[in-house]
Design a protein around this motif. Structure first.
Motif, PDB file in Angstrom:
ATOM      1  N   PRO A   7     -37.780 -10.959 -20.822  1.00 22.86           N
ATOM      2  CA  PRO A   7     -38.607 -11.978 -20.174  1.00 22.86           C
ATOM      3  C   PRO A   7     -38.354 -12.113 -18.678  1.00 22.86           C
ATOM      4  CG  PRO A   7     -37.763 -12.798 -22.260  1.00 22.86           C
ATOM      5  CD  PRO A   7     -37.034 -11.515 -21.973  1.00 22.86           C
ATOM      6  N   ARG A   8     -37.243 -11.548 -18.205  1.00 19.20           N
ATOM      7  CA  ARG A   8     -36.939 -11.575 -16.763  1.00 19.20           C
ATOM      8  C   ARG A   8     -37.173 -10.205 -16.120  1.00 19.20           C
ATOM      9  NH1 ARG A   8     -31.142 -14.525 -16.747  1.00 19.20           N
ATOM     10  NH2 ARG A   8     -30.912 -13.423 -18.728  1.00 19.20           N
ATOM     11  N   ASP A   9     -37.941  -9.366 -16.841  1.00 18.01           N
ATOM     12  CA  ASP A   9     -38.381  -8.064 -16.326  1.00 18.01           C
ATOM     13  C   ASP A   9     -37.257  -7.040 -16.181  1.00 18.01           C
ATOM     14  OD1 ASP A   9     -41.145  -8.681 -16.141  1.00 18.01           O
ATOM     15  OD2 ASP A   9     -40.761  -9.787 -14.294  1.00 18.01           O
ATOM     16  N   VAL A  10     -36.162  -7.241 -16.899  1.00 18.56           N
ATOM     17  CA  VAL A  10     -35.105  -6.229 -16.964  1.00 18.56           C
ATOM     18  C   VAL A  10     -35.246  -5.493 -18.289  1.00 18.56           C
ATOM     19  CG1 VAL A  10     -32.619  -5.781 -16.978  1.00 18.56           C
ATOM     20  CG2 VAL A  10     -33.552  -7.629 -15.559  1.00 18.56           C
ATOM     21  N   ARG A  11     -35.452  -4.196 -18.222  1.00 22.04           N
ATOM     22  CA  ARG A  11     -35.634  -3.414 -19.444  1.00 22.04           C
ATOM     23  C   ARG A  11     -34.290  -3.119 -20.102  1.00 22.04           C
ATOM     24  NH1 ARG A  11     -39.589   1.241 -16.965  1.00 22.04           N
ATOM     25  NH2 ARG A  11     -37.604   1.845 -16.010  1.00 22.04           N
TER      26      ARG A  11
ATOM     27  N   ALA B 166     -14.695  -6.664 -12.333  1.00 21.52           N
ATOM     28  CA  ALA B 166     -15.098  -7.507 -11.203  1.00 21.52           C
ATOM     29  C   ALA B 166     -14.909  -6.772  -9.882  1.00 21.52           C
ATOM     30  CB  ALA B 166     -14.290  -8.806 -11.199  1.00 21.52           C
ATOM     31  N   ALA B 167     -13.825  -6.025  -9.760  1.00 19.07           N
ATOM     32  CA  ALA B 167     -13.585  -5.248  -8.546  1.00 19.07           C
ATOM     33  C   ALA B 167     -14.629  -4.148  -8.389  1.00 19.07           C
ATOM     34  CB  ALA B 167     -12.181  -4.640  -8.580  1.00 19.07           C
ATOM     35  N   ALA B 168     -15.059  -3.566  -9.500  1.00 20.05           N
ATOM     36  CA  ALA B 168     -16.092  -2.533  -9.448  1.00 20.05           C
ATOM     37  C   ALA B 168     -17.418  -3.111  -8.964  1.00 20.05           C
ATOM     38  CB  ALA B 168     -16.273  -1.896 -10.823  1.00 20.05           C
ATOM     39  N   VAL B 169     -17.769  -4.293  -9.439  1.00 17.03           N
ATOM     40  CA  VAL B 169     -18.999  -4.945  -8.978  1.00 17.03           C
ATOM     41  C   VAL B 169     -18.952  -5.151  -7.468  1.00 17.03           C
ATOM     42  CG1 VAL B 169     -20.412  -7.028  -9.111  1.00 17.03           C
ATOM     43  CG2 VAL B 169     -19.416  -6.073 -11.196  1.00 17.03           C
ATOM     44  N   ALA B 170     -17.817  -5.642  -6.976  1.00 15.38           N
ATOM     45  CA  ALA B 170     -17.676  -5.881  -5.539  1.00 15.38           C
ATOM     46  C   ALA B 170     -17.781  -4.578  -4.756  1.00 15.38           C
ATOM     47  CB  ALA B 170     -16.340  -6.567  -5.261  1.00 15.38           C
TER      48      ALA B 170
ATOM     49  N   GLY C 117     -22.612  -8.053 -18.429  1.00 21.40           N
ATOM     50  CA  GLY C 117     -22.546  -9.410 -17.897  1.00 21.40           C
ATOM     51  C   GLY C 117     -22.182  -9.431 -16.424  1.00 21.40           C
ATOM     52  N   ALA C 118     -21.280  -8.552 -16.019  1.00 19.50           N
ATOM     53  CA  ALA C 118     -20.828  -8.544 -14.624  1.00 19.50           C
ATOM     54  C   ALA C 118     -21.933  -8.149 -13.664  1.00 19.50           C
ATOM     55  CB  ALA C 118     -19.635  -7.598 -14.481  1.00 19.50           C
ATOM     56  N   PHE C 119     -22.822  -7.258 -14.097  1.00 21.23           N
ATOM     57  CA  PHE C 119     -23.922  -6.815 -13.238  1.00 21.23           C
ATOM     58  C   PHE C 119     -25.224  -7.562 -13.518  1.00 21.23           C
ATOM     59  CE2 PHE C 119     -21.097  -3.143 -12.746  1.00 21.23           C
ATOM     60  CZ  PHE C 119     -21.200  -2.912 -11.390  1.00 21.23           C
ATOM     61  N   SER C 120     -25.172  -8.554 -14.394  1.00 20.84           N
ATOM     62  CA  SER C 120     -26.378  -9.269 -14.797  1.00 20.84           C
ATOM     63  C   SER C 120     -27.105  -9.902 -13.612  1.00 20.84           C
ATOM     64  CB  SER C 120     -26.013 -10.343 -15.822  1.00 20.84           C
ATOM     65  OG  SER C 120     -27.144 -11.064 -16.224  1.00 20.84           O
ATOM     66  N   GLU C 121     -26.363 -10.571 -12.756  1.00 24.13           N
ATOM     67  CA  GLU C 121     -26.978 -11.233 -11.603  1.00 24.13           C
ATOM     68  C   GLU C 121     -27.725 -10.229 -10.727  1.00 24.13           C
ATOM     69  OE1 GLU C 121     -25.574 -13.606  -7.546  1.00 24.13           O
ATOM     70  OE2 GLU C 121     -24.241 -13.563  -9.295  1.00 24.13           O
ATOM     71  N   ASP C 122     -27.116  -9.071 -10.504  1.00 28.95           N
ATOM     72  CA  ASP C 122     -27.754  -8.044  -9.681  1.00 28.95           C
ATOM     73  C   ASP C 122     -29.042  -7.540 -10.315  1.00 28.95           C
ATOM     74  OD1 ASP C 122     -25.485  -8.366  -8.192  1.00 28.95           O
ATOM     75  OD2 ASP C 122     -24.829  -6.288  -8.304  1.00 28.95           O
TER      76      ASP C 122
ATOM     77  N   TYR D 169     -23.537  -0.208  -1.714  1.00 33.91           N
ATOM     78  CA  TYR D 169     -24.953   0.068  -1.958  1.00 33.91           C
ATOM     79  C   TYR D 169     -25.840  -1.168  -2.019  1.00 33.91           C
ATOM     80  CZ  TYR D 169     -23.501   4.807  -3.413  1.00 33.91           C
ATOM     81  OH  TYR D 169     -22.990   6.074  -3.467  1.00 33.91           O
ATOM     82  N   GLY D 170     -25.264  -2.331  -2.318  1.00 36.83           N
ATOM     83  CA  GLY D 170     -26.080  -3.516  -2.559  1.00 36.83           C
ATOM     84  C   GLY D 170     -26.152  -3.801  -4.052  1.00 36.83           C
ATOM     85  N   ALA D 171     -27.137  -4.583  -4.446  1.00 38.17           N
ATOM     86  CA  ALA D 171     -27.260  -5.009  -5.840  1.00 38.17           C
ATOM     87  C   ALA D 171     -27.752  -3.868  -6.720  1.00 38.17           C
ATOM     88  CB  ALA D 171     -28.211  -6.195  -5.944  1.00 38.17           C
ATOM     89  N   ALA D 172     -27.040  -3.618  -7.808  1.00 39.81           N
ATOM     90  CA  ALA D 172     -27.432  -2.563  -8.748  1.00 39.81           C
ATOM     91  C   ALA D 172     -28.723  -2.928  -9.467  1.00 39.81           C
ATOM     92  CB  ALA D 172     -26.322  -2.333  -9.767  1.00 39.81           C
TER      93      ALA D 172
END
Length: 253
Positions: free
Chosen positions: A181-185, A73-77, A125-130, A83-86
């Protein structure tokens, strides 16, 4: 090789302190991506980031334990702040601790499962939203999981490692049904012999000798050669998903 359309992408690479992870991070940064280097060895990450910057690239060392929720979680933050969203996550962290099952090395079994399987899921999962947000914004978004040919080929004394990599291969297929289906390869890469610390860290003299002899007989890919495959894969047009790639030395069958 040069892949110009990787310029500006925001990449996260686990296991980036050595071997495949390090080579992938260097390759992506060399093609213009901003790369977050995730691993536990801070001094090693700082040295690699320094090399990338000296070569004109952008790199962010982030000390991370993929087996720990708070650390990830700290790494995501940290990545978001810098840089912004991965839009690209490469799960290259992994451990290989071969022993006969009869030895009952439960601590080693748990370490391999926690790192190779649960760690991959935790980071994804942690970077899924990004990733989903990046894809929704029209950017190319990728998850690349580094599995192993050991997911298919049976070697005695590698039961838990092989099982963990078989899980990665199957998880990659299932993740594609969720993210595609959400365009993430989602790409699953299964290397054969690659020069890395995995083999060097085998602490059983007999097993180390056996795997060394096999490697000497068929040869091994360099980590940089495998990294080029990853860079090529994620540089394809966003509608093209190379979902499964087996990469072997030519003599390995």
């Amino acid at each position: 090789m040069s892949y110009e359309n990787l310029s500006g992408r925001i990449a996260v690479v686990t296991g980036a302190a050595s071997g495949i992870g390090e080579a992938v991070a260097v390759a992506l940064a060399g093609n213009g991506a901003r790369v977050a280097l995730l691993a536990r060895r801070g001094e090693r990450l700082a040295a690699i980031a320094g090399k990338i910057r000296a070569d004109g690239g952008e790199a962010l060392p982030v000390v991370t334990d993929v087996t720990d929720d708070a650390s990830v979680a700290a790494a995501v933050a940290a990545v978001r702040a810098a840089y912004g969203a991965a839009d690209l996550v490469v799960n290259a962290a992994g451990v290989m601790l071969p022993h006969p099952v009869a030895d009952q090395r439960v601590d080693e079994w748990q370490r391999m499962l926690d790192t190779n399987v649960t760690g991959l899921l935790r980071v994804t999962g942690a970077f899924s939203e990004d990733l989903v947000r990046a894809a929704a914004d029209g950017r190319t978004a990728d998850i690349v999981n580094v599995s192993s040919i050991g997911a298919h080929i049976v070697f005695p004394d590698y039961a838990v490692y092989s099982a963990s990599k078989a899980a990665v291969t199957h998880l990659s297929q299932v993740l594609r049904t969720e993210y595609g289906p959400r365009d993430v390869r989602v790409t699953n890469v299964e290397p054969g012999f690659v020069e890395s610390e995995l083999i060097d860290r085998i602490d059983d003299e007999r097993l180390a000798g056996e795997v060394g002899a096999m490697r000497d007989a068929v040869g091994a890919l360099s980590a940089e050669e495998l990294a080029d495959v990853v860079a090529y894969t994620v540089s394809r047009p966003r509608r093209v998903n190379l979902r499964q790639i087996v990469v072997l030395p030519t003599r390995q069958v």
